[in-house]
Design a protein around this motif. Sequence first.
Motif, mmCIF file in Angstrom:
data_model
loop_
_atom_site.group_PDB
_atom_site.id
_atom_site.type_symbol
_atom_site.label_atom_id
_atom_site.label_comp_id
_atom_site.label_asym_id
_atom_site.label_seq_id
_atom_site.Cartn_x
_atom_site.Cartn_y
_atom_site.Cartn_z
ATOM 1 N N ILE A 220 -1.848 7.408 -4.752
ATOM 2 C CA ILE A 220 -3.320 7.314 -4.813
ATOM 3 C C ILE A 220 -4.273 7.875 -3.020
ATOM 4 O O ILE A 220 -5.125 8.289 -2.606
ATOM 5 C CB ILE A 220 -3.519 5.366 -5.123
ATOM 6 N N SER A 221 -3.187 7.410 -2.391
ATOM 7 C CA SER A 221 -3.804 7.119 -0.520
ATOM 8 C C SER A 221 -2.583 7.040 -0.418
ATOM 9 O O SER A 221 -2.205 6.322 -0.453
ATOM 10 C CB SER A 221 -4.806 5.805 -0.679
ATOM 11 N N ASP A 222 -2.710 6.875 1.392
ATOM 12 C CA ASP A 222 -1.318 7.190 2.227
ATOM 13 C C ASP A 222 -1.198 5.130 2.082
ATOM 14 O O ASP A 222 0.372 5.224 2.375
ATOM 15 C CB ASP A 222 -1.911 7.976 3.755
ATOM 16 N N ASP A 223 -2.590 4.890 2.042
ATOM 17 C CA ASP A 223 -2.355 3.699 2.235
ATOM 18 C C ASP A 223 -1.731 2.994 1.077
ATOM 19 O O ASP A 223 -0.225 1.604 1.193
ATOM 20 C CB ASP A 223 -3.891 2.623 2.710
ATOM 21 N N MET A 224 -1.881 3.135 0.224
ATOM 22 C CA MET A 224 -1.032 2.667 -1.180
ATOM 23 C C MET A 224 0.671 3.056 -1.200
ATOM 24 O O MET A 224 0.820 1.802 -1.561
ATOM 25 C CB MET A 224 -1.927 3.398 -2.462
ATOM 26 N N TYR A 225 0.476 4.589 -0.846
ATOM 27 C CA TYR A 225 1.829 5.357 -0.771
ATOM 28 C C TYR A 225 3.117 4.300 0.412
ATOM 29 O O TYR A 225 3.928 3.390 0.418
ATOM 30 C CB TYR A 225 1.822 6.559 0.106
ATOM 31 N N GLN A 226 2.209 3.811 1.707
ATOM 32 C CA GLN A 226 2.910 2.859 2.942
ATOM 33 C C GLN A 226 3.158 1.417 1.974
ATOM 34 O O GLN A 226 3.964 0.725 2.476
ATOM 35 C CB GLN A 226 2.182 3.010 3.888
ATOM 36 N N ARG A 227 3.011 1.182 1.185
ATOM 37 C CA ARG A 227 2.786 -0.262 0.676
ATOM 38 C C ARG A 227 3.864 -0.541 -0.598
ATOM 39 O O ARG A 227 3.223 -1.483 -0.888
ATOM 40 C CB ARG A 227 1.814 -1.279 0.781
#
Length: 390
Positions: A220-227
Motif C-alpha cells: 500500500i505504501s512505504d509506511d505500511m511496508y516498513q511496519r
Amino acid sequence: MLSKRIQVLSPSLTLAITALARDLKAQGRDILSFSAGEPDFDTPQRVKDAAIEANQKGCSKYTAVAGTPEVLKAIAGKLKRENNLEYKPSDIVVNVGAKHSLFNIFQAILDEKDEVIIPSPYWVTYPEIVKYSNGTPVFIETDEASCFKITPAQLKSAITPKTKVLLLNTPSNPTGSVYSKEELQALADVLKGTKILVVSDEMYEKILFDGRTFTSVAAISDDMYQRTITVNGLSKSVAMPGWRFGYLACPIKEIVNAIVDLQGQSTSNINSITQKAAIPALEGLVDDDIETMRVAFEKRRNLACELFSKIPQLSVVKPEGAFYLYVNTKAVENDSMKFCSKLLEKTGVAVVPGIGFGMEGYFRLSFATDDTTIRNGIARIADFVQHYER
C-alpha cells in the motif's frame, strides 16, 4: 503439573470437528464433512517431481534455519513479481506452515498485556497464539453489512497505548471477504504516525473470484511496508497442506533475527525436500494448475450459494475469495455449537460452529469438495432446518 501459559490454549475447533467426522465415518456412519480447510485437489505434478528429484539427489541434510538460499531467492522473486514487494532473502524465513510463521512472530514481538487487534470473525488460531504469547486479543466486531470487514473508524476506536499489532487476513477465513486497495489505504491512514505493527495473513491470495485482483497489505505504501510482516504459504493455493510450507517476510531486521534464533532453538529448518519441491510453485511454474483449481472453487462457490439461496431460514454473504461460506443460522438457532452438533448427529453433515471464529449464529462450510457432495450436503442441511426443533 502444567504451565499457566499452556492452560490458556483451547483446542482447534476445526481440527476437532474434522477428526470427529473422520472417526464417525470410520465407524460406518454416512458422513459428509465440510469442516477441513484444505483443497481436495492433488498437489501439482511438477511439485511432486521436484520432490522426487531432490530425494534422489540426496537433498536430505540440515539446511540453514531460515531456509536454503534457493528457496529464499524464489520467495523474494515471487513477492517482487506478484506482489510488488522488494525483500532481500535475508528478510525472509521459511516455516512449518503459516501457522508456525504466526506462532514465531507473536512469540518474538509480544510482551505481557501487549494488545493485538483482531477483526471478528477470525481464524480460530489467531487469539490462541496471541494469548499463548502473553498478549491480549482485542476484537473488532464486523457484520454482513460491511462484508465482515473493519472500517477505519472502528480501527481508530480500538487503538490504545497498549496496541502492538493489527492482524489482518485477506482473503478471510472464515468469511471469504477481501479488502480492496482503497480499503487497505484507508486503514493505513489510521496507522500513520503510530508504532503499530501489521501482521498480514495472505494465505488465500490466489483464490479470488469475480475477476478481483489481490493487493498485498505491505504494498500500500512505504509506511505500511516498513511496519508489516507478511505471512503466506503454499497449503491452500497450491494444494500442499501436508507439505507444511509457510513463510514470512519483514524488513525489520531485529524481528527477523529474533525469529531465526527462536526457530533455531525449536524446530530448526523445515523439511529439506519440501523446500526443493516448493521452488517450482514459487517461480510460477504451476500457475496453470493454480488457475484450474481457482476456477473450480469459483464454480463450487456459485453452486453452494445458489443452493443456500433456496433455504429461506438461512442466508450467506457471497464470498469474494478463499473456499468457505459463513452461513447465518440466526433465524433457526443462534447457538452455533448446538446447531452444528445436532446437524452432525441427525444428518451426518460436519460443519464448524461460528463460535469458534468468534461470532455466534453462523457456521463455516468449506466448499473445497466435489459438486455431488456439495449438493447432497446442502440438501441434508435444508431438510434439517425445515424440521429443526429448538
